[in-house]
Design a protein around this motif. Structure first.
Motif, PDB file in Angstrom:
ATOM      1  N   ASP D 281       5.068 -79.280 -14.302  1.00 29.91           N
ATOM      2  CA  ASP D 281       5.848 -80.299 -14.934  1.00 29.91           C
ATOM      3  C   ASP D 281       6.606 -79.592 -16.288  1.00 29.91           C
ATOM      4  OD1 ASP D 281       5.118 -82.508 -13.180  1.00 29.91           O
ATOM      5  OD2 ASP D 281       3.441 -82.829 -14.385  1.00 29.91           O
ATOM      6  N   SER D 285      10.652 -79.421 -16.891  1.00 31.13           N
ATOM      7  CA  SER D 285      11.079 -80.027 -17.917  1.00 31.13           C
ATOM      8  C   SER D 285      11.743 -79.051 -18.885  1.00 31.13           C
ATOM      9  CB  SER D 285      10.082 -80.857 -18.573  1.00 31.13           C
ATOM     10  OG  SER D 285       9.653 -80.036 -19.878  1.00 31.13           O
ATOM     11  N   SER D 288      15.182 -78.263 -17.378  1.00 33.62           N
ATOM     12  CA  SER D 288      16.254 -79.385 -17.473  1.00 33.62           C
ATOM     13  C   SER D 288      16.606 -79.234 -19.016  1.00 33.62           C
ATOM     14  CB  SER D 288      15.343 -80.751 -17.473  1.00 33.62           C
ATOM     15  OG  SER D 288      15.188 -81.251 -16.071  1.00 33.62           O
TER      16      SER D 288
ATOM     17  N   LEU E 284      11.041 -87.089 -19.030  1.00 31.73           N
ATOM     18  CA  LEU E 284      11.954 -86.486 -18.080  1.00 31.73           C
ATOM     19  C   LEU E 284      13.139 -87.395 -17.747  1.00 31.73           C
ATOM     20  CD1 LEU E 284       9.463 -85.077 -15.288  1.00 31.73           C
ATOM     21  CD2 LEU E 284      10.941 -83.904 -17.153  1.00 31.73           C
TER      22      LEU E 284
END
Lengths: 361, 361, 361, 361, 361
Positions: D281, D285, D288, E284
């Motif tokens: 995760d 992230s 992103s 997110l």
């Protein structure tokens, strides 16, 4: 659909337990009553006008099957309840059509409630109807919400004396009815399976935002399906293990057969669940891939043309002293250098495998 | 494949239980019948033309193994059923080739149904075939859907009297047959493992949109594999715990050995499941990384050239009073300032680690 | 809300067990005391000023139900505890309003604690209140945090002697009270279901960043709901299985009915959970889709206009020898070539299905 | 590694059960045989040349521990099997080095198989080796795949008579051996923990596409670790609960101690599992976030310079009547307006918190 | 923290079981010894200099509570062990401060190990300390790693004879100690809950890349918390079910109260777990939303200005025959058409709801 399943239940809040209130949507069809009476030797079928007619017909020799379609007329349920000594909670459960499948042993009778499923092609939805079965010593009463059911082949077998159905007891008839319901689940699963396959194909060929919605609908259908079949397993299991004298030991092997089918239905529903959640992954990844493709096109165009535009811009400047501008070779050389830049960029993109894979094919 | 598994079952909806209907795809090969009879001292193997020939061969001393390939001829199953007193539900289950692996104790015989798996290299799919085994006092009957099986090594051992197989009872033969089926699962798992490793390598080197599809196929193969092996564990466990007199206590240790193998198969299938779901994560993250790379290239190009284009644009304006335009140093100074802007931007990107890491290498 | 649930509990750290301290938020309403006494023949209801008045009223024939609204006055709880011989831990639990639903059998009485839920429309939150029930031989004491409850229909039935409630014992009254609490859960679930449906519709039509927050709130409501109902199942189950002499065997069937309802509530809460997590997926995918659309528009615009700008830029260059510039056809031909580039690009995008699907409709 | 674990097993497909075949990778080292014999009073250790030598040494008073390193020589296993009356399936399991940890009670002896783990620093992998232990009345036989083990401290304690090891029975020696194996798991977990911490730090400071691969490797190591330790729990538990006369009741407390350690190992492996999935995760992230940063830079640059370029473009038009062009203030005013646009845009971005947070720092 | 939890354990690899080695970090404080002796009538508290002093003080009438802070001095543990006949494994477990909470019944005493948690505000971490409790017939020994504990209120209650603590046995004191530890968990959960609420608010208002790190830390704290409390449930449960004579039946109800608290703690930790994983989703999705906003701005700017730049570019071309250039209306008309394009684009974006929703507000 499943989100509304408690509408009915809350209608009843505050009423004393055992209050018989019909909580389904008020369907317009009238209540239909049918009574079948059979022994190994004879068979009699009668459609009755009133519940009194039915009640007067009971008490004969052989096995009696009373079928009631439509639950709006509460007095029908109550009169049946009185005639057969049913517990008030049973009557309440029959009328409350949001029951979870279960089996209850009231000693003098068994109360079984389960759900009949139907795949409605037009609305692309699974329609669910409650079926209450009451097994007594030599009688069965079945309550259904709507007219029309899955039991016509059973009525034909009873009429034509096919197999040993007329030679065996009411518990065997009970088995036959439950078996018909479970067998029908396979048909629903098939429809669902076909639907899933269609969408998987579509996902790969041409994913659409609307596909997401379809996946979500499938997921909800699957949730509602699982809510019907998981408790069914317990139900059939407690029938198999039941100590009730109403169920003959020789029927056990048939009930175990239903149990196996139920497990098979559950297995498939669980497999569908996995597949549906996998579809979501495929969808999201294909959306990402589309985005990648779009970005590639943008990047290729921008990366080729922006430098060329700069070159053109430079020779569009109005400086007094720009020797290249005077040269007769200036223009062709600039065009040539533009061509070189373009070719170079294309080579770069091909090396990075951005071109000729999919985006510019 | 697994999505269609109930096609067959729904064919039968409405029929009385115990109706023997073959629900598999109608394969063209004819039914082949083989009977093996052995004692510690002798061994006899015979291929029969008709089911009557088989039935006449039974009843001899020693242990008899009847093997039937092909289930299209329902009368074969029915005649066997009559000869060996099989329950109608058993016959129904033999013919319905979508059974979940299970073991049923009918006192005079045990009915066992399991699935033989085969990895089909061409279609890159796991092919599944139903195997029904019936264990009686000194006989075994095996029903297979297709010709060709995993049991030739066992036939050889019977013929050549290798090991103690001929000295032990029919229950030991049953063990040997189940063991062969389970051992074969390891081969299927190996193929799957190799496939997975190939894709993991590919995922890292060069992810493709089609990879997603391959992962999805693997996932479905894994789901269908798990549907065959999870019930097998229960099956073997209930064999081990069975109180049936048909199974000798000395065979228990062999059955427990199969149980251990089954657990091992399950462990591997579960590990594959985790690995496959991990592959999805790798795929999605590599798609994101590609996107990042593309965006970096676009941003670098745009960020360098757009400011330069502005500079060129400014000196392309047609104002009457623009002193720089007249200066002989104007043009070289503008080119110089463009070079400075470019170098500055490149430094900025290097500091941000956008260049020299991967994108422009 | 659920995040603060232990505030109260830590207030008490270090105090001897059995210390009765009210840990709820100090509500301003005063404590209200009400005593109901009934037999099959008569019914008496009295609002009392002081706890002493209540205590003096006990000990009559028939069944007594003492209801206490408001837990701030610890001495009320303590006096009740002394009068009815309640264990110090029971008193502590009554006052500590963060109890997990549970049932405790103290032989001379049963202590039951559960949570009443209410959907607060304005704050869009589920409000939870603790209900303690103590069942003695022929008395029930109920403690509530606030005035106003779900029990008025029960009081009416007692008063008007509807159903058989006045003919049965205190255990039946206990059942009626728990039943009212559980029935109310259906209403809460309905509100939640409607809320979920609203959001699902909104998600598809017009997803907003604030939707994420709403989904998160729903998720937390669902977590807090599940914290109330999962232990309730155990509670009701241990009531059903209880060997306590305080519960008549004939009440068991009613308790089992509550058990079924509890399971139904749990089923729905679990289905909501799945639906809520599915909403998150829809939301994220719709955000991705929006991004895709935006990127398409950008890419189409950039891809069409950037090449055209280059063409214009080229003919804006100031080279002395650019023969096209002199030609009277130059300008129209350039405009024509620009039109051709534009049309070509549009064809390309249509082929890629970027146009006419959604983005430029 | 774990993906290949069934290679060996399929080598054996079709062979009769009880066939002893070594399925590990053919290691070149020869088989080493060692026999230790001790009583409370004396201790004897001998390295043997041949298996016959070992067998002749058995049968003495006191406790005998035979250790065999290397399983290539099948005859060694077979001779041992004959001498100690081992079941053929035990011999098969010893040689097949892909066993799942398990304990089997053959009455005259206990067969225990478990896995020794080693963290290989160079290859950054967990290496697994099979250890078979056979506990008889006063003897233990241990089979290992390779030379070198974790048992030297135990041999030292036996030699130097430290603790009470020489005063207790073979079951205590068994406990000591298993304890050494389990204690070693802690070391493996530590290495893994350090590795995980390193990657977490790296993830936050500087995420790399290769990190994904490292996380995937950790995940697979964790899967393979869990495959070794979960069955171990069962194994130790069945040792504790064993009714076998080979295990003294006083040893139970020590076995329970191992059980606690096993649970601790499992707890840690499960915690690692959660941590590893959390790392994924974080990685996604951070990818992103990087993308967001890149896009911000692009957007800031484009948004500032594109409007300026338009202004420059407008005054680069060649219209005959453009009064601004003639004015001496035209040029400075245009530059001024460009500066104003730039400053305005920068204010806008600062208000949106795009600048000064991270991207342009 | 939890990643290093096995450091200590591996220190001990190879040592004989029962070796007492302190594995915690070597804290500098010295070991502090305190002995409390009380009956219903009297109370005595003494801080001792040496372990011998303590041991000499034992054996008096009434209940004795020996508390030891600091485990570095192994001889203290060993002398206690000798005096009270503790099993070597118990001594080993006391010194090894990485124990999993557990209860062990050694008949003459119960050994209980659990973890005291503390929320360290500065380091924003949960600090864990091991507490070993040994319950004998009329004595309790407690071992703690550090000075300072949660037990001062209990000492005060003992001293001032509050409640019935001095009237009851050592098992009640044991309950009081465990209760204090469990009550403290609520305080830790509160801190965690507040932290979570802060982050949720921050997530919605202003998500930061560093938030991800904070979420990850919370997740690890939660994992380590759950490692302490899940085994505690088993521990308390086995105390409740214990048949040991050391625990009086009247204490059971208090232990069951602790059990309820433990369940409540677990419920909250599980709810936190769900909330933390939900926070990740919010984070997110808010990153995605920010990206969407950024892209919208870029797209709006590019889509408006790029076409205008083309128009300017066209009239910047140097063609000899461009009639528009000569017209005095050319310039104003071009500016007008630019304004029209701009307004048209703005209308398009408003229709698409890109403007006026959030991005340009």
């Amino acid at each position: 659909m499943n989100l509304h399943m408690h509408r009915g239940s809350s209608k009843k809040a505050g009423l004393p337990p055992g209050t018989v209130i019909y909580v389904g949507s008020q369907k317009t069809e009238k209540t239909r009553l049918k009574i079948i009476n059979y022994t190994a030797a004879c068979f009699e079928e009668k459609e009755a006008e009133s519940i009194e007619e039915i009640i007067n017909s009971t008490g004969k020799q052989g096995i009696t099957w009373i079928n009631i379609d439509g639950l709006q007329k509460i007095d029908v349920i109550e009169k049946i309840g009185k005639r057969f000594n049913l517990h008030p909670l049973t009557l309440e459960d029959i009328a409350n059509t949001e029951q979870r499948p279960k089996m209850e042993d009231f000693e003098s009778y068994l109360y079984i409630v389960l759900r009949m499923l139907q795949y409605n092609q037009q609305e692309n939805a699974i329609v669910s109807e409650q079926l209450s079965l009451i097994l007594g010593a030599n009688w069965i009463i079945s309550f259904q919400e709507n007219e029309g059911d899955l039991f016509n082949p059973i009525r034909d077998r009873l009429k034509s004396d096919k197999g040993k159905i007329r030679k065996l007891g009411a518990d065997y008839l009970l088995y036959t009815l439950i078996d018909a319901v479970v067998d029908n689940y396979f048909a629903v699963l098939e429809h669902m399976g076909e639907k899933i396959e269609d969408i998987v194909d579509q996902l790969i060929d041409n994913p659409q935002p609307s596909t997401m919605q379809t996946i979500h609908n499938l997921k909800r259908q699957n949730i509602s399906l699982r809510k019907s079949i998981w408790p069914l397993r317990e139900l059939v299991n407690s029938l198999v293990r039941s100590e009730s004298e109403l169920i003959n030991k020789t029927t056990d092997i048939y009930l175990r057969d239903i149990y196996d089918h139920t497990i098979q239905v559950i297995d498939s529903a669980e497999a569908f669940r996995d597949t549906i959640s996998g579809m979501l992954d495929i969808y999201l990844s294909s959306v990402s891939n589309r985005m990648n493709e779009i970005m590639k096109v943008l990047t290729i165009i921008a990366t080729i043309f922006i430098p060329l535009t700069l070159i053109a811009g430079i020779y569009g400047m109005n400086f007094a002293y720009m020797p290249e501008l005077k040269s007769p070779l200036g223009y062709p050389l600039v065009l040539l250098s533009m061509a070189i830049v373009t070719v170079g960029m294309l080579f770069y993109f091909r090396k990075k495998k951005w071109i000729l894979q999919r985006s510019l094919k």
